[in-house]
Motif scaffolding. Structure first.
Motif, PDB file in Angstrom:
ATOM      1  N   ALA A  50       0.814  -1.263   0.207  1.00  0.00           N
ATOM      2  CA  ALA A  50      -0.006   0.066  -0.043  1.00  0.00           C
ATOM      3  C   ALA A  50       0.934   1.510   0.649  1.00  0.00           C
ATOM      4  O   ALA A  50       0.705   1.961  -0.569  1.00  0.00           O
ATOM      5  CB  ALA A  50      -0.955  -0.040   1.036  1.00  0.00           C
ATOM      6  N   VAL A  51       1.979   0.820   0.514  1.00  0.00           N
ATOM      7  CA  VAL A  51       3.029   2.161   0.860  1.00  0.00           C
ATOM      8  C   VAL A  51       3.108   2.688  -0.351  1.00  0.00           C
ATOM      9  O   VAL A  51       3.511   3.764  -1.240  1.00  0.00           O
ATOM     10  CB  VAL A  51       3.907   2.576   1.978  1.00  0.00           C
ATOM     11  CG1 VAL A  51       4.963   3.262   2.376  1.00  0.00           C
ATOM     12  CG2 VAL A  51       3.287   2.505   2.806  1.00  0.00           C
ATOM     13  N   MET A  52       4.323   1.632  -1.598  1.00  0.00           N
ATOM     14  CA  MET A  52       4.483   1.822  -2.630  1.00  0.00           C
ATOM     15  C   MET A  52       3.790   2.265  -3.473  1.00  0.00           C
ATOM     16  O   MET A  52       4.046   2.764  -4.436  1.00  0.00           O
ATOM     17  CB  MET A  52       5.491   0.652  -2.958  1.00  0.00           C
ATOM     18  CG  MET A  52       6.816   0.193  -1.721  1.00  0.00           C
ATOM     19  SD  MET A  52       7.475   1.702  -2.104  1.00  0.00           S
ATOM     20  CE  MET A  52       8.031   1.723  -3.360  1.00  0.00           C
ATOM     21  N   ASP A  53       2.228   1.815  -3.369  1.00  0.00           N
ATOM     22  CA  ASP A  53       1.616   1.902  -4.692  1.00  0.00           C
ATOM     23  C   ASP A  53       0.796   3.625  -4.739  1.00  0.00           C
ATOM     24  O   ASP A  53       1.220   4.291  -5.321  1.00  0.00           O
ATOM     25  CB  ASP A  53       0.840   0.961  -4.702  1.00  0.00           C
ATOM     26  CG  ASP A  53       0.140  -0.188  -4.925  1.00  0.00           C
ATOM     27  OD1 ASP A  53       1.265  -0.788  -5.501  1.00  0.00           O
ATOM     28  OD2 ASP A  53      -0.929  -1.043  -4.483  1.00  0.00           O
ATOM     29  N   ARG A  54       1.457   4.202  -3.261  1.00  0.00           N
ATOM     30  CA  ARG A  54       1.096   5.556  -2.524  1.00  0.00           C
ATOM     31  C   ARG A  54       1.796   6.030  -3.512  1.00  0.00           C
ATOM     32  O   ARG A  54       1.985   7.612  -3.845  1.00  0.00           O
ATOM     33  CB  ARG A  54       0.816   5.601  -1.784  1.00  0.00           C
ATOM     34  CG  ARG A  54       0.598   6.816  -1.180  1.00  0.00           C
ATOM     35  CD  ARG A  54      -0.837   7.496  -1.437  1.00  0.00           C
ATOM     36  NE  ARG A  54      -1.102   9.293  -1.250  1.00  0.00           N
ATOM     37  CZ  ARG A  54      -1.539  10.282  -2.167  1.00  0.00           C
ATOM     38  NH1 ARG A  54      -2.131   9.667  -3.082  1.00  0.00           N
ATOM     39  NH2 ARG A  54      -2.031  11.692  -2.061  1.00  0.00           N
ATOM     40  N   VAL A  55       2.870   5.547  -3.168  1.00  0.00           N
ATOM     41  CA  VAL A  55       4.798   6.629  -3.186  1.00  0.00           C
ATOM     42  C   VAL A  55       4.568   6.666  -5.254  1.00  0.00           C
ATOM     43  O   VAL A  55       5.429   7.784  -5.535  1.00  0.00           O
ATOM     44  CB  VAL A  55       5.701   6.200  -3.180  1.00  0.00           C
ATOM     45  CG1 VAL A  55       7.181   6.422  -3.494  1.00  0.00           C
ATOM     46  CG2 VAL A  55       5.814   5.559  -1.341  1.00  0.00           C
TER      47      VAL A  55
ATOM     48  N   LEU B  26      13.926   6.956  -6.461  1.00  0.00           N
ATOM     49  CA  LEU B  26      12.992   8.027  -5.492  1.00  0.00           C
ATOM     50  C   LEU B  26      12.548   6.055  -4.923  1.00  0.00           C
ATOM     51  O   LEU B  26      12.316   6.237  -4.370  1.00  0.00           O
ATOM     52  CB  LEU B  26      11.989   9.036  -6.180  1.00  0.00           C
ATOM     53  CG  LEU B  26      12.627  10.045  -6.108  1.00  0.00           C
ATOM     54  CD1 LEU B  26      11.285  11.580  -6.450  1.00  0.00           C
ATOM     55  CD2 LEU B  26      13.338  10.226  -4.635  1.00  0.00           C
ATOM     56  N   THR B  27      12.156   6.086  -5.974  1.00  0.00           N
ATOM     57  CA  THR B  27      10.871   4.337  -5.138  1.00  0.00           C
ATOM     58  C   THR B  27      12.085   3.603  -4.797  1.00  0.00           C
ATOM     59  O   THR B  27      11.387   3.125  -3.942  1.00  0.00           O
ATOM     60  CB  THR B  27      10.113   3.937  -7.149  1.00  0.00           C
ATOM     61  OG1 THR B  27       9.290   4.980  -7.092  1.00  0.00           O
ATOM     62  CG2 THR B  27       9.764   2.903  -6.216  1.00  0.00           C
ATOM     63  N   ARG B  28      13.165   3.099  -5.293  1.00  0.00           N
ATOM     64  CA  ARG B  28      14.398   2.203  -4.401  1.00  0.00           C
ATOM     65  C   ARG B  28      14.736   3.438  -2.987  1.00  0.00           C
ATOM     66  O   ARG B  28      14.543   2.326  -2.511  1.00  0.00           O
ATOM     67  CB  ARG B  28      15.150   2.284  -5.204  1.00  0.00           C
ATOM     68  CG  ARG B  28      16.433   1.837  -5.250  1.00  0.00           C
ATOM     69  CD  ARG B  28      15.925   0.013  -4.521  1.00  0.00           C
ATOM     70  NE  ARG B  28      15.200  -0.820  -6.131  1.00  0.00           N
ATOM     71  CZ  ARG B  28      16.613  -1.739  -6.640  1.00  0.00           C
ATOM     72  NH1 ARG B  28      17.534  -1.451  -6.529  1.00  0.00           N
ATOM     73  NH2 ARG B  28      15.727  -1.856  -7.611  1.00  0.00           N
ATOM     74  N   TYR B  29      13.982   3.948  -2.931  1.00  0.00           N
ATOM     75  CA  TYR B  29      15.322   4.840  -1.861  1.00  0.00           C
ATOM     76  C   TYR B  29      14.039   4.560  -0.761  1.00  0.00           C
ATOM     77  O   TYR B  29      14.084   4.055  -0.157  1.00  0.00           O
ATOM     78  CB  TYR B  29      15.170   6.173  -1.771  1.00  0.00           C
ATOM     79  CG  TYR B  29      15.540   7.488  -0.703  1.00  0.00           C
ATOM     80  CD1 TYR B  29      16.267   7.410   0.316  1.00  0.00           C
ATOM     81  CD2 TYR B  29      13.941   6.966   0.456  1.00  0.00           C
ATOM     82  CE1 TYR B  29      17.335   7.720   0.656  1.00  0.00           C
ATOM     83  CE2 TYR B  29      14.786   8.767   1.264  1.00  0.00           C
ATOM     84  CZ  TYR B  29      15.821   7.771   1.820  1.00  0.00           C
ATOM     85  OH  TYR B  29      16.752   9.062   2.939  1.00  0.00           O
TER      86      TYR B  29
ATOM     87  N   GLY C 130      21.921   5.453   0.820  1.00  0.00           N
ATOM     88  CA  GLY C 130      22.444   6.011   1.075  1.00  0.00           C
ATOM     89  C   GLY C 130      22.965   6.195  -0.526  1.00  0.00           C
ATOM     90  O   GLY C 130      23.710   7.918  -1.321  1.00  0.00           O
ATOM     91  N   ALA C 131      23.093   5.169  -1.164  1.00  0.00           N
ATOM     92  CA  ALA C 131      23.516   5.019  -2.652  1.00  0.00           C
ATOM     93  C   ALA C 131      22.549   5.703  -3.246  1.00  0.00           C
ATOM     94  O   ALA C 131      22.440   6.294  -4.504  1.00  0.00           O
ATOM     95  CB  ALA C 131      23.075   3.507  -2.887  1.00  0.00           C
ATOM     96  N   CYS C 132      21.109   6.254  -3.119  1.00  0.00           N
ATOM     97  CA  CYS C 132      20.323   6.418  -4.113  1.00  0.00           C
ATOM     98  C   CYS C 132      19.981   8.055  -3.488  1.00  0.00           C
ATOM     99  O   CYS C 132      20.019   8.844  -4.856  1.00  0.00           O
ATOM    100  CB  CYS C 132      18.516   6.140  -3.277  1.00  0.00           C
ATOM    101  SG  CYS C 132      17.943   4.566  -3.923  1.00  0.00           S
ATOM    102  N   LEU C 133      20.965   8.578  -2.328  1.00  0.00           N
ATOM    103  CA  LEU C 133      20.762   9.892  -2.004  1.00  0.00           C
ATOM    104  C   LEU C 133      22.453   9.777  -2.981  1.00  0.00           C
ATOM    105  O   LEU C 133      22.252  11.854  -3.337  1.00  0.00           O
ATOM    106  CB  LEU C 133      21.590   9.970  -0.304  1.00  0.00           C
ATOM    107  CG  LEU C 133      20.067  10.138   0.282  1.00  0.00           C
ATOM    108  CD1 LEU C 133      20.651  10.503   1.865  1.00  0.00           C
ATOM    109  CD2 LEU C 133      19.196  11.979   0.271  1.00  0.00           C
TER     110      LEU C 133
END
Length: 371
Positions: free
Chosen positions: A147-152, A172-175, A188-191
């Motif tokens: 549910a969280v990932m669908d909302r993101v 951003l999704t991977r983060y 950290g890698a995504c940042l």
């Protein structure tokens, strides 16, 4: 007015060293009311989804950097994300040096809760905390994560319309996935990717785990500024304010082709904002009159910019110095003697709060200014 000791010490230390402080500017602001009002009207336009581009032009010591930092402070108070950078021989807008400018902007990314920069983590945490707060924690763990990932993904989906939007959404999704898994390594890698720190696609793909991922580089950094401006509005901020100072370094580029490529980038940014393509974005450049008006090496050497930035005929033919706050170029003139006196007295009062002063000295200063 009693000023917090920490801010007072920072102000005095910065002014003593000849640099513009990043906090407490409202305590020593004198004059510039028209300029500040004009810029704050632009800020209101950005909050409504518009865009703006301004040039702040003035001689060395005229207060360009001070005005930019004051605008930065006001914008953060109003709920904006800000990013500022000074150009240099290593930091440019086009060609080699573009990504260096992006990295500096990312390092100085700031919001009200993180006014000193480094706000990327805080911005993403606010976003994900807001999303998770909308989802019932009573759900089974797997359903909750889904549910969280669908909302993101739903919130981020409008970014797909922008150049480079697919990669932005992917990172951003991977983060978000790493955030839910408490995986600090992938967060950290995504940042690092969002801050433009990867030098090669291979390094980025290996660290983040996405085989088709590209990176932010000299050619694409401005597209990612546009993506950032749209992203921060999607998650509840008013917009993005980008402040770039010391643009005279572009004027100093010896190679004509390289210099004109930077001016072409300014033209592209200018057109994007004023044509409404880059909603929620305000860009302000600071430079000297020579950077603007020199017809051999300045912005006026680039015809497309000269036609857009030249003063109107009424202003040029008036015979008296006029301030045109509707123009994209705001020209700073020296403070009046009375304004300089008011500034001096404010600094004296600031110093006296913590170090004491001699009243006779203040009287002598006032008398000297009023002769």
């Amino acid at each position: 007015m009693k000023i917090p000791r920490r801010i007072a010490q920072t102000l005095m230390g910065s002014l003593k060293g000849g640099v513009v402080p990043r906090v407490g500017l409202q305590y020593v602001t004198v004059g510039r009311a028209q300029e500040i009002d004009a810029l704050l009207r632009d800020v209101e336009i950005i909050a409504d989804g518009g865009a703006s581009f301004r040039f702040i032009m003035g001689k060395y010591g005229s207060g360009k950097s001070f005005l930019l930092q004051l605008l930065r402070s006001r914008a953060m108070e109003l709920g904006f994300v800000t990013a500022d950078a000074d150009l240099s021989p290593e930091r440019k807008l086009s060609g080699e040096g573009g990504i260096a400018t992006y990295r500096e902007l990312s390092r100085n990314l700031a919001v009200k809760a993180s006014p000193d920069g480094g706000a990327w983590s805080g911005i993403l945490s606010r976003f994900l905390q807001s999303v998770t707060g909308e989802i019932s924690s009573d759900l089974p763990e797997e359903e909750y994560r889904t549910a969280v990932m669908d909302r993101v993904k739903k919130i981020l989906s409008p970014l797909g319309d922008e150049v480079g939007g697919y990669n932005y959404i992917t990172v951003l999704t991977r983060y978000a996935e790493a955030y839910l898994a408490d995986d600090t390594e992938h967060m950290g890698a995504c940042l690092r990717w969002l801050r433009g720190e990867y030098r090669t696609k291979t390094d980025a793909r290996a660290a983040i785990g996405i085989r088709t991922l590209s990176i932010i580089d000299d050619a694409s950094w401005y597209s990612h500024i546009r993506l950032l401006s749209r992203f921060v509005r999607l998650i509840g901020y008013q917009g993005l304010l980008v402040l770039i100072d010391e643009c005279v370094n572009l004027y100093k580029i010896p190679n004509r082709i390289s210099r004109e490529a930077n001016y072409e980038k300014i033209l592209s940014m200018y057109n994007d904002t004023l044509q409404g393509v880059a909603g929620g974005l305000m860009i302000v450049l600071g430079g000297t009159p020579r950077f603007l008006e020199d017809t051999r090496r300045g912005l006026f050497s680039y015809e497309a910019l000269r036609s857009r930035l030249s003063d109107g005929r009424f202003v040029m033919d008036s015979g008296v110095p006029l301030k045109n706050m509707m123009s994209p170029v705001i020209r700073l003139r020296r403070l009046s003697d009375n304004e300089l006196l008011a500034l001096t007295l404010r600094l004296r009062s600031l110093h006296a709060q913590y170090y004491g002063t001699d009243e006779a000295v203040t009287d002598e200063m006032a008398a000297a200014f009023l002769k």
